[in-house]
Design a protein around this motif. Structure first.
Motif: not given
Lengths: 97, 384
Positions: A25, A28-30, A32-34, A36-39
């Motif tokens: 959670q 995961g906010s950066c 990704g919850m899975t 797999k990446g984001g920021l």
């Protein structure tokens, strides 16, 4: 502040559940919850395969200055960071429902 | 004997009666609640304060955002996994769905409602879709993660590039041939917003103290930095969650903005763009959102203070209420005229509804790991 790390015991199962939730959670906010990446970069087993274990633990505990990765040392102990990185490198568990 | 014509008329009358029974209704008091872990949205009715339907199969919604068609009937849901879904709120089903990127963060809809634009992390850039058919019309590759996409007048869109430290404005007058202008922003813009009049675009900076400001009515003047050095060189606290600038808060000639790595809300005079004060709050702000009338500003916080919400009275310039609406408050949304606010409590699996005048909790709704809450009144607002 690093919590007591006298023995390298694994976090107990209740704490493990909290850590899984924290990673899914809040990391995961950066990432990704899975995961797999984001920021932030992907944290899948595949993405971490060639990364050094100690470097990953240090990144979790102390953060990466100059990037958006914060130090988590006020929230988790070094032991717990090691447990998290071990799980990440094996493929991180899903949250228990 | 009934003639064929009469028989058809009779059938048509039956059909109309059937429609009337299922209830014609408007969508002005509808909205959606994202259930982030379940790939599902709940369609909600803010008059009845209830969930009226659920729509499944929307993919990874771990950072989902939603914009609405200008008739308020369709919700465009942007999923983390690059899924873009057009959901019919009245029929409670997916009307169209495309996978448009590998990793996406949100989107916006054009002034005339004809174009839906997605902002993507991987591959970085924006993509332009026909709002009706979701046909891909064009794209602007950026070689950078794109944040803070906002619609401007004249079917233009402003956005910021996290890795490149720039603000780009793409003119989609011809949606198949975007024209893009680039402006410097500063280090690591993390989100952006446009003022309610559509004039000023601001990009919050993570890598340095300050905010980049661009007057989109006079873009030839270029961008400038405001609130420079608001941290006064002090080391910032670890930021466990990036703030969001979407909920633009402007009231009484002042803008209310989250400080990065500080337990403060920053006030800016929107006439001079100089700092107009700061208000100490309980944690690091994530959303700083004005009630539609501007009298109150509601603030939620990053982990580990995400169980709290504080309310600033903009006349008094101080915090007048501190609430604990639930565990892990991720988002807040006001009803169109602001008499209620809906808050998502992720770890309680609840949406809490508060009266903004009395601060009484009116009711709660069950939802699985709720995150974003979006009401159709956004359809009529620039920057939402």
């Amino acid at each position: 502040m690093i919590a007591a790390t006298a023995d390298a015991a694994e976090p107990d199962s209740a704490r493990q559940r909290e850590l899984v939730r924290l990673v899914r959670q809040d990391c995961g906010s950066c990432h990704g919850m899975t995961l797999k990446g984001g920021l932030g970069l992907p944290l899948t087993a595949e993405a971490l395969r060639d990364k050094p274990f100690d470097g990953l633990v240090a990144t979790v505990v102390y953060g990466r200055p100059g990037t958006a990765m914060p130090p988590w040392k006020t929230m988790i102990s070094e032991n717990e960071a090691e447990w998290i990185v071990r799980q990440l490198m094996q493929g991180f568990p899903e949250e228990a429902r | 004997m009934m003639t064929m014509n009469r028989w058809l008329t009779f059938l048509a009358a039956l059909l109309l009666a059937g429609c009337a029974q299922t209830g014609l209704r408007g969508t002005g008091d509808l909205g959606v609640v994202v259930e982030r872990a379940s790939g599902r949205i709940a369609i909600v009715d803010t008059t009845a304060k209830s969930i009226i339907a659920s729509v499944h199969g929307l993919g990874d919604l771990s950072h989902a955002s939603v914009v609405f068609s200008r008739d308020g009937r369709y919700a465009y849901v942007f999923g983390r996994d690059g899924g873009l879904s057009k959901v019919d709120l009245l029929l409670a089903r997916i009307d169209k769905r495309v996978m448009q990127a590998g990793n996406s963060i949100g989107g916006a809809i054009s002034q005339d409602g004809r174009l839906v634009v997605a902002q993507n992390y991987e591959p970085g850039g924006i993509k332009v879709f026909d709002a009706d058919t979701l046909e891909l019309l064009s794209e602007v590759p950026a070689q950078s993660k794109v944040v803070g996409l906002a619609d401007l007048s004249g079917n233009r869109f402003a956005y910021a590039l996290f890795d490149k430290g720039e603000i780009w404005i793409s003119d989609l007058a011809n949606p198949r041939d975007p024209k893009t202008q680039k402006y410097p922003a500063g280090q690591q813009p993390y989100d952006g917003l446009v003022t309610p009049d559509g004039r000023h675009y601001m990009a919050g900076l993570f890598g340095e103290d300050g905010i980049a400001l661009l007057d989109t009515w006079r873009p030839e003047l270029g961008s400038r930095k405001i609130l420079e050095h608001y941290g006064k060189g002090q080391e910032k606290l670890p930021v466990f969650k990036m703030p969001h600038l979407r909920g633009w808060a402007v009231a009484g000639g002042k803008a209310y903005l989250p400080a990065i790595g500080r337990h403060e809300v920053l006030l800016v005079d929107t006439a001079t763009w100089k700092e107009a004060g700061r208000i100490e709050v309980k944690g690091q702000p994530v959303f700083v959102m004005a009630r539609p009338d501007g009298r109150q500003v509601w603030v939620n916080f990053a982990f580990p203070d995400n169980g709290w919400v504080q309310v600033i009275d903009t006349l008094k310039g101080e915090v007048v209420q501190t609430l604990q609406p639930g565990k892990a408050i991720l988002h807040m949304e006001f009803t169109p005229r602001g008499e209620q606010v809906w808050l998502s409590a992720r770890d309680d699996n609840l949406v809490s509804i508060y009266d903004t005048q009395s601060f009484a909790r009116l009711t709660t709704l069950q939802a699985e790991s709720p995150s974003g809450i979006f009401f159709t009144s956004r359809a009529a607002r620039t920057g939402f």
